[in-house]
Write an enzyme that holds these catalytic residues in place. Structure first.
Site, PDB file in Angstrom:
ATOM      1  N   SER A 102      38.766  50.419  35.923  1.00 38.36           N
ATOM      2  CA  SER A 102      40.081  50.789  36.419  1.00 38.36           C
ATOM      3  C   SER A 102      39.947  51.770  37.580  1.00 38.36           C
ATOM      4  O   SER A 102      39.251  52.780  37.470  1.00 38.36           O
ATOM      5  CB  SER A 102      40.868  51.427  35.283  1.00 38.36           C
ATOM      6  OG  SER A 102      42.117  51.803  35.770  1.00 38.36           O
ATOM      7  N   GLY A 103      40.600  51.446  38.696  1.00 34.49           N
ATOM      8  CA  GLY A 103      40.568  52.328  39.858  1.00 34.49           C
ATOM      9  C   GLY A 103      39.420  52.041  40.798  1.00 34.49           C
ATOM     10  O   GLY A 103      39.220  52.724  41.796  1.00 34.49           O
ATOM     11  N   THR A 107      42.406  45.464  42.724  1.00 34.47           N
ATOM     12  CA  THR A 107      43.677  44.939  43.227  1.00 34.47           C
ATOM     13  C   THR A 107      43.727  45.037  44.749  1.00 34.47           C
ATOM     14  O   THR A 107      44.188  44.116  45.418  1.00 34.47           O
ATOM     15  CB  THR A 107      44.851  45.695  42.597  1.00 34.47           C
ATOM     16  OG1 THR A 107      44.661  45.655  41.187  1.00 34.47           O
ATOM     17  CG2 THR A 107      46.168  45.065  42.933  1.00 34.47           C
ATOM     18  N   ASN A 154      43.880  55.885  37.380  1.00 39.14           N
ATOM     19  CA  ASN A 154      44.346  55.215  38.603  1.00 39.14           C
ATOM     20  C   ASN A 154      45.865  55.361  38.691  1.00 39.14           C
ATOM     21  O   ASN A 154      46.570  55.005  37.753  1.00 39.14           O
ATOM     22  CB  ASN A 154      43.935  53.732  38.536  1.00 39.14           C
ATOM     23  CG  ASN A 154      44.335  52.956  39.777  1.00 39.14           C
ATOM     24  OD1 ASN A 154      44.949  53.518  40.705  1.00 39.14           O
ATOM     25  ND2 ASN A 154      44.000  51.685  39.795  1.00 39.14           N
ATOM     26  N   SER A 157      47.640  51.611  38.412  1.00 37.27           N
ATOM     27  CA  SER A 157      46.720  50.768  37.656  1.00 37.27           C
ATOM     28  C   SER A 157      47.411  49.495  37.158  1.00 37.27           C
ATOM     29  O   SER A 157      48.511  49.549  36.615  1.00 37.27           O
ATOM     30  CB  SER A 157      46.211  51.585  36.468  1.00 37.27           C
ATOM     31  OG  SER A 157      45.332  50.817  35.711  1.00 37.27           O
ATOM     32  N   SER A 158      46.745  48.361  37.381  1.00 31.99           N
ATOM     33  CA  SER A 158      47.312  47.104  36.860  1.00 31.99           C
ATOM     34  C   SER A 158      47.068  47.108  35.352  1.00 31.99           C
ATOM     35  O   SER A 158      45.928  47.235  34.918  1.00 31.99           O
ATOM     36  CB  SER A 158      46.596  45.894  37.454  1.00 31.99           C
ATOM     37  OG  SER A 158      46.456  46.028  38.835  1.00 31.99           O
ATOM     38  N   GLY A 374      38.215  45.634  34.064  1.00 29.32           N
ATOM     39  CA  GLY A 374      36.765  45.736  33.871  1.00 29.32           C
ATOM     40  C   GLY A 374      36.459  46.229  32.473  1.00 29.32           C
ATOM     41  O   GLY A 374      37.359  46.479  31.665  1.00 29.32           O
ATOM     42  N   GLU A 376      35.812  48.384  29.394  1.00 27.60           N
ATOM     43  CA  GLU A 376      36.409  49.681  29.043  1.00 27.60           C
ATOM     44  C   GLU A 376      35.658  50.316  27.878  1.00 27.60           C
ATOM     45  O   GLU A 376      35.479  49.688  26.835  1.00 27.60           O
ATOM     46  CB  GLU A 376      37.890  49.508  28.698  1.00 27.60           C
ATOM     47  CG  GLU A 376      38.714  49.168  29.928  1.00 27.60           C
ATOM     48  CD  GLU A 376      40.219  49.251  29.724  1.00 27.60           C
ATOM     49  OE1 GLU A 376      40.663  49.374  28.571  1.00 27.60           O
ATOM     50  OE2 GLU A 376      40.936  49.176  30.730  1.00 27.60           O
TER      51      GLU A 376
END
Ligand SMILES: Nc1ncnc2c1ncn2[C@@H]1O[C@H](COP(=O)(O)OP(=O)(O)OP(=O)(O)O)[C@@H](O)[C@H]1O
Length: 991
Positions: A102-103, A107, A154, A157-158, A374, A376
């Site tokens: 994440s981050g 995206t 993030n 974040s999606s 990704g 986690e």
């Protein structure tokens, strides 16, 4: 294009000593110089810069269009271009798999890819392609509003997985698309970590005073439970209007947009409802119930009853059961989560309708872009992390399948010998999770289906029992010495990316993901049309709905397997994103964090696999194109037949041996060799650039010259046209007795003829000479530009016939043409006189007042007098540069005086014209004046005598030269003389 110097190596394959330290060192070095992209072969590693870099503009896109990846600096655009090229050139579907935590910038990378694809169309302004491009890009804003949130990792974040297919027509232009969404993090709707926000949509709705806030009594300054401690910002209100214009661009009807925002408001209000119990144990629903039912479009009674209890079908009977306070609370949260989750999926479906390929439009090839969570690993990992990490296992499996398999297939295809590399195949972990009957998902589903309520702990016990002995599974029960694992709570999976400890708490509930039928019915009863539409199953008879829907994990497994199947058929490209620090700040490098990601993304392993066989492979044509300058045998062109031969010769010349020659590709074993080739190339490039510049400048100059010549031709044509007009006006004036003649109404016909002849002569003279004002025509004694003399003569006389120039070589003019030709070539051999430009027979008058028949030859450098019969050279050739002036008459007389100041005698010549023409003077002047100009750089002096007299120098003395008066009796000889006056008789000079 300016190429910037590389920092470190642009492709990890080129690292000399491959270790994780070296890998990270190179990544860091490049990051420090804002080189955020580096390759591993064709895999792109991207580091989030957390700052705006000037590398994404139109001019940067242009650098990548149609270029091979190795030709240009690493960039996400290069990946997008490669994708599009495979699609366009081979008609193959491609996909880009973007992964990272994440981050890390997944995206953003996917957006750059879409941006590049949208810009790189064959037709810039085809209306519906423009629309598709716009819609594809705008759909992102909607997805981000409803699916993204600020997390501690993030700010944007999606919170869902996204796979987007973009369809292309036969030309390779985008014509539509389809989005698949995976596993929205719906628990966020009702529970936030400190410092995090809920989905952006909630804040956007509350950020302005709009119809919805007014209608449902919402207030931007009020505190709402589901929004946590976070407030709305100015950015939210900006994004609110952006979202609405994106809805508009995608063709969402205003009523549908109303429905969407009402549901969002409804979810906020559900979060505000409270429960209490009366003394009699009656459940009372409090809070903004009215506003909530308004927003969800349901009746108050229905809401109260759905939250207060539930109706079950048991043995054909309907039994109602009241909720406890705890159950009611749980139900309300379940309702809020489910309503929002369904809303999100429904919005994606609507977007898909807006971007689907129109019927009748061929959208046969695809580029898929996968932007998915990704790996986690948190403090506490739950069901969600279990799913997400399983998804990453599946993608890793796909990577192994595609990359390694392809590699091996390629070696086989190319006839290359190699020893397979050992790599960790994570299939065993995928099977641990997904195997039917034995896998964790199967065990969970079994527990969920059990009619007696199974607790999380019981589930763990069942897993321990069934999975004991599995290399990648353990728990405290199975390894009692491992104190890090909590008894009865934790289990650990050894993922390919590392160990992850999961807490079993909540697994059962989350996997069942059941929403009581009452709630489905409630939502289906809504008069918000879209909400009703989202919950079709709420309309079925309660008696018939006892069959359980598939569990959340099973649904997820199916969607992953469909995803992987789809990806398997496509040519994959990988973007591996890396997050440089957790602070989300630029220029900060957290070595530990990066090391962790490099490890679990398996990047070093990736380089190893890539290099195990060969560090690099390249098609022969491409290799040759890049390195041909390194050998004299291949530069600029190889004289053999095939590119393969050329590469063999090139490498033999360079004494490169660590290669294998495949059928279509060259395989280079060590990175050092590539380094060496690159360095040699870089050394040579500057001189090649100079050469190319030289050639290019020459081309530009030639083009400019051609343009000038064309302009001159047009100008001359126009001049001719104007003069023709002038002459024909004179002629018509003459025949009608008006205009010019008007001034002499009684002029006799002879005068008129004389007049027109005069005009004609002046016109001819004019064409010979540079235009001079008409009032100066009587002084026709001018310096003329050689070029214009040539052109003007040509335009007049040349229009009627071709200039033959070398008349003596023409059998019809000279019956001894062959004798002439051989005499000429021996003359050319003996006297360096150059090419013959003009020749004819002449009558020559000399200083002894003698007339002689001769031949005149003008070559590129000299004027020669030849014997009339043998064509032998009679005197030394006169260099053209020594010509002083050329004198001619303005009449048709073929008399030419070429004065040569260095000699005592001018050349006094009467030219003998061929039968079919009346003039050679123009041609001779043209040739002489032109050569004179070319040789000396100055204009030749051509004097045109308007009267009947001119002069010449013979024997060092000036002599007058005249035309006979018309009443003179005709004579047989072209020249006569008396008292130092020479008379030229044009009539007798005919051939
Ligand atoms: N190439 C880039 N240039 C500049 N900034 C970037 C770039 N890539 C990412 N960022 C910054 O990092 C932030 C996070 O990136 P992004 O949202 O793409 O991460 P992600 O991997 O998709 O995360 P998540 O999995 O949480 O959705 C972006 O909002 C942006 O500010």
């Amino acid at each position: 294009m300016t190429t910037q110097p590389e920092v470190g190596v642009p492709d990890f394959v080129l690292l000399d000593n491959l270790t994780t330290d070296k890998f990270i060192e190179n990544l860091h070095l490049r990051f420090q110089h804002n080189k955020i992209y580096t390759y591993i072969g064709e895999v792109l590693v991207s580091v989030n810069p957390y700052k705006t870099l000037d590398i994404y503009g139109a001019q940067h896109m242009a650098q990548y269009r149609g270029r091979e990846m190795f030709e240009v600096a690493p960039h996400v655009y290069a990946v997008a271009d490669a994708c599009q090229r495979v699609l366009r050139q081979q008609g193959r579907d491609t996909c880009v798999l973007i992964s990272g935590e994440s981050g890390a910038g997944k995206t953003e990378a996917s957006k750059f890819i879409m941006k590049y694809i949208a810009a790189n169309t064959t037709q810039v302004h085809r209306e519906y392609i423009d629309r598709v491009k716009n819609v594809l890009i705008q759909s992102n804003s909607i997805l981000e509003t409803f699916g993204n949130a600020k997390t501690n990792r993030n700010d944007n974040s999606s919170r869902f997985g996204k796979y987007m297919d973009i369809n292309f027509d036969y030309k390779g232009d985008p014509v539509g698309g389809h989005i698949s969404n995976y596993l929205l993090e719906k628990s966020r709707v009702v529970g936030l970590q400190p410092g995090e926000r809920n989905f952006h949509a909630f804040y956007q709705l509350l950020s302005t005073n709009n119809a919805y806030t007014k209608k449902f009594g919402l207030n931007s300054s009020a505190v709402y439970k589901i929004l946590g401690n976070e407030r709305t910002t100015a950015q939210d209100s900006k994004l609110y209007s952006l979202t609405n214009s994106a809805f508009n661009a995608l063709g969402f009807a205003p009523a549908v947009v109303d429905d969407i925002w009402s549901i969002v408001a409804g979810v906020i209000l559900l979060g505000e409802l409270t429960f209490s119990e009366t003394g009699e144990g009656q459940l009372v629903v409090g809070g903004p119930v009215r506003a909530c039912v308004n927003a969800l479009g349901v009746s108050e009674a229905a809401l109260r009853s759905a939250l207060g209890g539930r109706v079950l079908a048991a043995g054909g009977e309907l039994v109602s059961k009241d909720h406890s306070l705890v159950d009611a609370h749980y139900t309300r949260l379940a309702l809020a989560k489910a309503a929002y989750d369904r809303l999100f999926t429904w919005i994606v479906q609507q977007i898909n309708k807006a971007i689907e390929v129109p019927s009748g439009q061929w959208g046969g090839t695809l580029i898929g872009v996968l932007d998915i969570y990704g790996f986690e690993i948190f403090e506490t990992n739950s069901f969600e992390q279990f799913c997400i990490n399983y998804c990453n296992e599946k993608l890793q499996q796909l990577f192994i399948e595609l990359v390694l398999k392809q590699e091996q297939e390629e070696y086989a295809r190319e006839g290359i010998q190699w020893t397979p590399v050992a790599y960790f195949n994570n299939r065993i972990i995928c099977e641990l999770v997904e195997a039917p009957h034995q896998g964790i998902i199967a065990i969970m589903d079994e527990a969920c289906l059990n009619p007696t309520k199974i607790s999380d702990q019981q589930l763990l016990e069942a897993m321990d029992k069934r999975l004991s002995g599995h290399k990648h599974y353990t728990s405290r029960q199975l390894t009692p010495i491992d104190k890090k694992l909590k008894h009865g709570v934790d289990f650990r999976i050894t993922h390919y990316a590392g160990d992850v400890t999961y807490a079993i708490t909540g697994f059962m509930d989350k996997n069942k993901d059941s929403l009581w039928q009452d709630l489905k019915r409630l939502l289906h009863s809504s008069d918000v049309a879209s909400l009703r539409d989202m919950w079709p199953e709420g309309g079925t008879n309660i008696q018939k709905t006892s069959k359980r829907p598939p569990s959340a994990a099973t649904l997820f497994r199916s969607s992953m397997s469909a995803l992987v199947q789809g990806l398997q058929t496509k040519e994959p490209f990988y973007v591996r994103c890396i997050k440089p620090n957790s602070l989300q700040t630029p220029n900060t490098w957290d070595e530990q964090l990066v090391r962790h990601q490099v490890a679990y993304l398996g990047l070093v392993e990736n380089v190893r696999v890539r290099r195990a066989g060969f560090a690099s492979r390249q098609r022969y044509d491409r290799f040759l194109k890049r390195y041909k300058m390194l050998s004299q045998y291949t530069w600029p062109n190889f004289r053999g037949t095939s590119d393969r031969d050329a590469v063999m010769v090139l490498l033999r010349d360079l004494q490169v041996t660590d290669v294998q020659f495949g059928h279509t590709k060259l395989f280079i074993r060590s990175a050092k060799t590539i380094h060496g080739l690159e360095a040699a190339r870089a050394e040579l490039i500057p001189s090649i650039v100079v050469l190319l510049q030289k050639l290019w400048r020459g081309t530009i100059a030639r083009r400019r010259y051609k343009k000038m010549k064309a302009a001159l031709t047009i100008y001359n044509a126009w001049k001719r046209y104007k003069f023709r007009q002038y002459i024909s006006s004179l002629q018509s004036e003459l025949t009608r007795g008006r205009g010019v003649m008007k001034s002499w109404p009684s002029a006799p016909r002879g005068v008129a003829v004389a007049l027109i002849q005069g005009a004609y002569r002046r016109w001819r003279a004019y064409l010979v000479l540079k235009p001079v004002p008409r009032d100066q025509w009587h002084q026709l004694k001018l310096k003329i530009s050689a070029a214009s003399a040539l052109k003007s003569r040509r335009s007049h006389w040349g229009a009627a016939r071709l200039w033959k120039g070398d008349y003596l070589a023409d059998q019809t003019y000279n019956d001894k043409a062959s004798v002439y030709r051989s005499a000429l070539s021996s003359l050319q051999r003996s006297q360096n006189i150059g090419k013959a430009l003009f020749s004819c027979r002449v009558h020559k008058f000399n200083r002894h007042n003698k007339l002689a028949e001769r031949c005149l030859l003008v070559t590129t450098s000299a004027i020669c007098k030849l014997d009339a019969n043998t064509f032998k050279l009679l005197k030394k050739p006169t260099p053209i540069t020594e010509v002083g002036a050329i004198r001619v008459m303005s009449s048709e007389a073929q008399l030419v005086v070429v004065s040569v100041p260095s000699a005592r005698n001018d050349l006094v010549l009467g030219l003998v014209c061929p039968h079919d023409q009346t003039d050679l003077v123009g041609e001779l002047i043209g040739v002489l004046a032109n050569r004179y100009h070319m040789l000396t750089g100055s204009e030749a002096i051509v004097e045109v005598e308007s009267g009947a007299t001119t002069r010449c120098t013979l024997g060092g003395k000036h002599r007058a030269l005249q035309l006979p008066a018309s009443e003179h009796a005709p004579v047989q000889t072209p020249f006569t003389h008396a008292h130092n006056v020479i008379t030229y008789h044009p009539a007798s000079a005919r051939a």
